[in-house]
Design a protein around this motif. Sequence first.
Motif, PDB file in Angstrom:
ATOM      1  N   MET A  43     104.151   8.605 106.438  1.00 43.73           N
ATOM      2  CA  MET A  43     103.025   7.714 106.706  1.00 43.73           C
ATOM      3  C   MET A  43     103.312   6.290 106.234  1.00 43.73           C
ATOM      4  N   SER A  44     104.090   6.138 105.187  1.00 42.60           N
ATOM      5  CA  SER A  44     104.324   4.808 104.604  1.00 42.60           C
ATOM      6  C   SER A  44     105.002   3.823 105.551  1.00 42.60           C
ATOM      7  N   PRO A  45     106.096   4.204 106.262  1.00 38.90           N
ATOM      8  CA  PRO A  45     106.751   3.233 107.144  1.00 38.90           C
ATOM      9  C   PRO A  45     105.861   2.713 108.273  1.00 38.90           C
ATOM     10  N   VAL A  46     104.830   3.471 108.636  1.00 41.40           N
ATOM     11  CA  VAL A  46     103.928   3.045 109.709  1.00 41.40           C
ATOM     12  C   VAL A  46     103.310   1.693 109.383  1.00 41.40           C
ATOM     13  N   PHE A  94     103.683  13.246 104.085  1.00 40.99           N
ATOM     14  CA  PHE A  94     103.086  12.069 103.457  1.00 40.99           C
ATOM     15  C   PHE A  94     104.038  10.873 103.433  1.00 40.99           C
ATOM     16  N   SER A  95     105.324  11.132 103.180  1.00 40.93           N
ATOM     17  CA  SER A  95     106.278  10.021 103.103  1.00 40.93           C
ATOM     18  C   SER A  95     106.457   9.345 104.456  1.00 40.93           C
ATOM     19  N   ALA A 117     103.594  11.462  96.950  1.00 44.27           N
ATOM     20  CA  ALA A 117     102.848  10.684  97.941  1.00 44.27           C
ATOM     21  C   ALA A 117     102.423   9.336  97.373  1.00 44.27           C
ATOM     22  N   CYS A 118     101.955   9.337  96.131  1.00 44.07           N
ATOM     23  CA  CYS A 118     101.563   8.084  95.469  1.00 44.07           C
ATOM     24  C   CYS A 118     102.768   7.181  95.234  1.00 44.07           C
ATOM     25  N   LEU A 119     103.894   7.778  94.850  1.00 46.01           N
ATOM     26  CA  LEU A 119     105.112   6.995  94.642  1.00 46.01           C
ATOM     27  C   LEU A 119     105.585   6.333  95.930  1.00 46.01           C
ATOM     28  N   GLU A 120     105.464   7.057  97.053  1.00 45.09           N
ATOM     29  CA  GLU A 120     105.886   6.498  98.343  1.00 45.09           C
ATOM     30  C   GLU A 120     105.096   5.239  98.681  1.00 45.09           C
ATOM     31  N   ILE A 121     103.802   5.243  98.391  1.00 47.99           N
ATOM     32  CA  ILE A 121     102.975   4.062  98.661  1.00 47.99           C
ATOM     33  C   ILE A 121     103.435   2.890  97.795  1.00 47.99           C
TER      34      ILE A 121
END
Length: 492
Positions: A267-270, A264-265, A342-346
Amino acid sequence: MKSKNKSLKVNTFLNAFRMTLTVISPLITFPYISRIFSTDGIGALNYAQSISGVFVLVASLGIYTYGVREGAKVRNDYERFSQLATELLIINFVAMLFSYVFYAICVYGIESLYPYHRLLIINGLSIFFTALGLDWIFGVYEEYKYITIRQIVSQIATLVLMFCFVRSRDDIYVWALITVACNALCNIWNWISGSKYFRLEFSRISKLGLLKHIKPILVLFATRIAATLYTSIDTVMLGSLVGDSAVGLYSAATKVNTILITFFSAMSPVFIPRIIDYLNNDIEKYYALTRKIFNAILILAIPLVVGIELLSNDIVLIIAGEDFRRATATLRIIAPIVLINACLEIIYYDIWVPLKKENLILLCTIASIVTNIIISTLMIPTYAETGAAIGSLISEICTLLLAVLVTMRMNHEYRTVIPSVWKYLLSTLLMSIVVLIVHMHFSNMLLSTALAITFGVIAYFSSVYLLKDRFFVEMLYSLKNKFVNKKGARKI
């Protein structure tokens, strides 16, 4: 170099596929090595990796996130991007030298680390290759096809070498060298492939040019160090207060979580380059994209967490073996961390970093570390790995609540990016019933787990579709249209 915007959906798919490989590979390697090295061996490996991992981050600083953010602004200007890349590489190189000095002092100066000398020396090789790996450049140019291919080659090489050379307990150092060597080859490959995006511009480097990067990099660096300390603190405290066996059990339980959190983490940099573009040019698209990111995370993370809770005993036995059965309770406690993280990463990397609010990430991470240390110190001596799990869960919950509160106070518009989840929860309930029914009707553990997962996935996504979840239906139609268009194009 003029950069063309890559398809966000294609990049998301490629990154998801790459992370799926990241999930599958440890599910093959960990059962194999855990049965060879047992709890003590796995504990020693993870203990050494946790210590060397801190120094890897010291060497790499906060360059990846900072480089992607700043590089996205100048990626269409070859000269300016070359200057940026050169400046960041110089900073990285100096940080790497400092990292090796302090690493040597720790390895040879701390008596409790003497039994791990060889493992620490082998893992220390990764400091050089990871620090100067240029990963951030491929993030700037959204080259996820290249990253995916590189990942496939690396994981295949790791598996082949493992089965060829890791046969007994004495091969623990061989396995450590294999993992480091495959990572090093990936970073060498990065230099060969990344050279087309920039050239070293030492003649244009000035003291002022370097200094302007230092403050934001140090904030992101402090954040990464804090995050690493947070993820490593349980392992270090368990190793110090209880022993390698408890570390091995905890590592088995956290293996599944770590894999999914990585999934999940990643996915954020994309989305960072596209988010920066929308922030500057179309704020409505920015909020719409952020909502879709939350949708993509929640539609997958909610059923995954519940699935882990339902099948935790079988998951531990399949991945690690009978010796690790005690880790089942720990896995059940830490499973919700997948969704929370996952929510924190966003919030951290798709909201705060583009807004240059990285100092908030640091503050939240420090708060999480303090909470975790206090609870773990009280519970680990009595409850060992279970106490460490409780400390991690409570600290993650507190951090998420703090991050949500801060984000809402920054701008009330962020309330609109949180999607409704009742359809996902209802579908997860149906999935749970199906999983339990299927699981009860088969005595073979592997078969029952495989069938439970298969029918559970079918039940979940069928329910989401029948409930007409807008995000899921749009994704299906988008994939259908792409397939039909390509098929029609071939006929023409």
